[in-house]
Motif scaffolding. Structure first.
Motif, PDB file in Angstrom:
ATOM      1  N   MET A   1     -13.561  81.558 -36.910  1.00 26.83           N
ATOM      2  CA  MET A   1     -14.935  81.987 -36.716  1.00 26.83           C
ATOM      3  C   MET A   1     -15.376  81.614 -35.304  1.00 26.83           C
ATOM      4  SD  MET A   1     -18.253  80.956 -38.947  1.00 26.83           S
ATOM      5  CE  MET A   1     -19.692  81.953 -38.811  1.00 26.83           C
ATOM      6  N   SER A   2     -16.043  82.531 -34.639  1.00 21.98           N
ATOM      7  CA  SER A   2     -16.505  82.270 -33.286  1.00 21.98           C
ATOM      8  C   SER A   2     -17.702  81.313 -33.328  1.00 21.98           C
ATOM      9  CB  SER A   2     -16.882  83.579 -32.597  1.00 21.98           C
ATOM     10  OG  SER A   2     -17.959  84.192 -33.273  1.00 21.98           O
ATOM     11  N   LYS A   3     -17.946  80.694 -32.205  1.00 21.99           N
ATOM     12  CA  LYS A   3     -19.043  79.736 -32.097  1.00 21.99           C
ATOM     13  C   LYS A   3     -20.378  80.473 -32.215  1.00 21.99           C
ATOM     14  CE  LYS A   3     -20.813  76.127 -29.164  1.00 21.99           C
ATOM     15  NZ  LYS A   3     -20.670  75.379 -27.937  1.00 21.99           N
ATOM     16  N   PRO A   4     -21.287  79.984 -33.078  1.00 25.12           N
ATOM     17  CA  PRO A   4     -22.573  80.665 -33.233  1.00 25.12           C
ATOM     18  C   PRO A   4     -23.419  80.550 -31.964  1.00 25.12           C
ATOM     19  CG  PRO A   4     -22.444  78.728 -34.683  1.00 25.12           C
ATOM     20  CD  PRO A   4     -21.146  78.839 -33.961  1.00 25.12           C
TER      21      PRO A   4
END
Length: 158
Positions: A1-4
């Motif tokens: 998951m990419s960084k929010p």
């Protein structure tokens, strides 16, 4: 998951691709409702946040009540009418309302005006939630995967 992201412009978030999980014969009752899912962008797991727009004639949902999920709304623009078991309550910008889980008090917003309504909605993500719809032939249960499963009131799958 990419960084929010750290922060976003909420109105720039694209609307949710699927307007509703309701079956077609009931989906038409919400009109042109548009939700921008905000909480998911930040990886929020315990509650959801949506920026919701109701054009004239649209509704937030079918009138419903949750068994385990609390809900909260805050009106930003426009003047919707809140429908609950107690009747109709006109709302205006700056007003808010909360719906306690398990109360059985079914609710929905409708836009009977000529201006669009914009509001924030916040709801928790309690597992095992079930939803009743007193005015419609529909029932819903949240699955283990966090997705809603809809049936008719007699249990017939959709």
């Amino acid at each position: 998951m990419s960084k929010p992201p750290v922060a976003i412009l909420a109105a720039a978030v694209p609307p949710r691709a699927r307007a509703t999980g309701y079956p077609p014969d009931l989906a038409m009752k919400i009109g042109g409702r548009e939700k921008r899912v905000l909480g998911d962008l930040f990886g929020l797991a315990n509650f959801g946040v949506n920026l919701t727009r109701l054009p004239p004639g649209a509704a937030s949902s079918l009138r419903h009540a949750h068994t385990t999920q609390d809900e909260f709304i805050y009106i930003l623009e426009g003047e919707p009418v809140l429908l609950t078991d107690a009747g109709e309550t006109p709302l205006a910008p700056g007003m808010c309302a909360g719906f306690r889980a398990g109360s059985g008090d079914a609710h929905r917003l409708v836009n009977r005006g000529t201006q669009e309504v914009v509001y924030l909605e916040v709801g928790d993500r309690s597992p095992g939630d079930a939803v009743t719809y007193p005015e419609d032939d529909l029932a819903a249960v949240m699955g283990e995967d966090g997705r809603w499963r809809y049936t008719r009131k007699d249990g017939t799958p959709l």
